[in-house]
Design a protein around this motif. Structure first.
Motif, PDB file in Angstrom:
ATOM      1  N   ASP A  71       0.869  -1.186  -0.038  1.00 42.31           N
ATOM      2  CA  ASP A  71      -0.208   0.026  -0.065  1.00 42.31           C
ATOM      3  C   ASP A  71       0.895   1.439   0.015  1.00 42.31           C
ATOM      4  N   VAL A  72       0.419   2.123  -0.222  1.00 44.33           N
ATOM      5  CA  VAL A  72       1.031   3.514  -0.571  1.00 44.33           C
ATOM      6  C   VAL A  72      -0.056   4.543  -0.585  1.00 44.33           C
ATOM      7  N   ARG A  99      -6.643  12.364  -3.874  1.00 45.89           N
ATOM      8  CA  ARG A  99      -5.909  11.942  -2.443  1.00 45.89           C
ATOM      9  C   ARG A  99      -6.199  10.555  -2.118  1.00 45.89           C
ATOM     10  N   GLU A 100      -5.489   9.541  -1.684  1.00 46.13           N
ATOM     11  CA  GLU A 100      -6.061   8.371  -1.425  1.00 46.13           C
ATOM     12  C   GLU A 100      -4.850   7.797  -0.496  1.00 46.13           C
ATOM     13  N   THR A 101      -5.343   7.195   0.776  1.00 48.22           N
ATOM     14  CA  THR A 101      -4.217   6.624   1.527  1.00 48.22           C
ATOM     15  C   THR A 101      -4.333   5.246   1.725  1.00 48.22           C
ATOM     16  N   ASP A 146      -4.905   1.880  -7.730  1.00 50.83           N
ATOM     17  CA  ASP A 146      -6.144   2.625  -8.288  1.00 50.83           C
ATOM     18  C   ASP A 146      -5.770   3.278  -9.757  1.00 50.83           C
ATOM     19  N   SER A 147      -6.844   3.914  -9.891  1.00 51.22           N
ATOM     20  CA  SER A 147      -7.132   4.680 -11.331  1.00 51.22           C
ATOM     21  C   SER A 147      -7.770   6.072 -11.330  1.00 51.22           C
ATOM     22  N   PHE A 148      -7.113   7.016 -11.935  1.00 50.16           N
ATOM     23  CA  PHE A 148      -7.612   8.373 -11.511  1.00 50.16           C
ATOM     24  C   PHE A 148      -7.618   9.198 -12.916  1.00 50.16           C
ATOM     25  N   PRO A 149      -8.842   9.195 -13.591  1.00 47.84           N
ATOM     26  CA  PRO A 149      -9.010   9.981 -14.634  1.00 47.84           C
ATOM     27  C   PRO A 149      -9.263  11.462 -14.511  1.00 47.84           C
ATOM     28  N   HIS A 150      -9.129  12.504 -15.393  1.00 41.11           N
ATOM     29  CA  HIS A 150      -9.359  13.837 -14.812  1.00 41.11           C
ATOM     30  C   HIS A 150      -9.058  14.364 -16.203  1.00 41.11           C
ATOM     31  N   SER A 166       3.558   8.588  -1.337  1.00 43.87           N
ATOM     32  CA  SER A 166       4.288   8.673   0.038  1.00 43.87           C
ATOM     33  C   SER A 166       4.212   7.479   0.690  1.00 43.87           C
ATOM     34  N   ASN A 167       5.300   7.198   1.322  1.00 41.54           N
ATOM     35  CA  ASN A 167       5.749   5.929   1.967  1.00 41.54           C
ATOM     36  C   ASN A 167       5.876   6.290   3.516  1.00 41.54           C
TER      37      ASN A 167
END
Length: 208
Positions: A55-56, A70-72, A77-81, A94-95
């Protein structure tokens, strides 16, 4: 490390997309930047391949510093924009929540629509010839093959990491069992030996 990863990112640009696998140490963060025009569609896909619980944390900021994603502690995951402003967009992984787990992260950033394989394909009014239709079909099939190969390559890398981790744990457990068995065997031998070498108290003096 950050400069090396950024150099790889810039070197991986091809066909309007970026594909990169990088190392993310514990308690660390890596950010990447992409300059984009207004009204451009982009899609961010990422997946943790190795390390910890796979996880990240991930977030995306627009040129004004506003967080648009933002996801923790996500495995993938996939993010279209669609971009609303022109400028440099920031993609960060971030780790920092992990104090000892080293991660390997894959991400794919597709910017804009793929250009047509035929120069006048988007503006022509006549139907495609049989040869052109065959080229388009083959092109779409090859893109599907590339996506499938990427998916199975990531699954293979993740499964290999888990198998190697499990193999290491089994090896350590086997070594521990061997040492315990060795110590118990020596203890049993020493205990049995003490039964036969125990000194008995001497008899009393001879009577007169």
């Amino acid at each position: 490390m950050r400069g090396w990863a950024l150099a790889l990112l810039l070197g991986a640009l091809r066909a309007g997309g970026t594909e990169l696998t990088f190392e993310l140490p514990d308690s660390d963060k890596h950010c990447f930047h992409q300059d984009m025009e207004r009204g451009i569609k982009f899609t961010l896909d990422y997946q943790v391949i190795t390390g910890g619980h796979y996880d990240v944390d991930c977030y995306v900021e627009d040129p004004n510093g506003r967080t648009i994603y933002r996801e923790t502690k996500k495995q993938y995951d996939s993010f279209p924009h669609h971009t609303e402003v022109k400028g440099i967009y920031t993609f960060c992984f971030s780790n920092e929540f992990s104090t000892f787990s080293h991660k390997t992260v894959y991400f794919n950033l597709q910017v804009g629509d793929e250009p047509p394989i035929l120069p006048d394909m988007s503006s022509r009014v006549t139907a495609l010839t049989q040869m052109e239709s065959a080229c388009v079909t083959i092109h779409e099939a090859l893109n599907a093959v590339i996506d499938s190969q990427t998916h199975y390559r990531l699954r293979e890398a993740q499964d290999r990491s888990r198998a190697e981790d499990l193999n290491g744990r089994v090896s350590y457990w086997s070594v521990g069992e061997t040492l315990i068995l060795f110590v118990v065997s020596i203890g049993q031998v020493m205990l049995l030996k003490s039964f036969f070498t125990e000194k008995r108290p001497g008899g009393g003096g001879a009577g007169t």
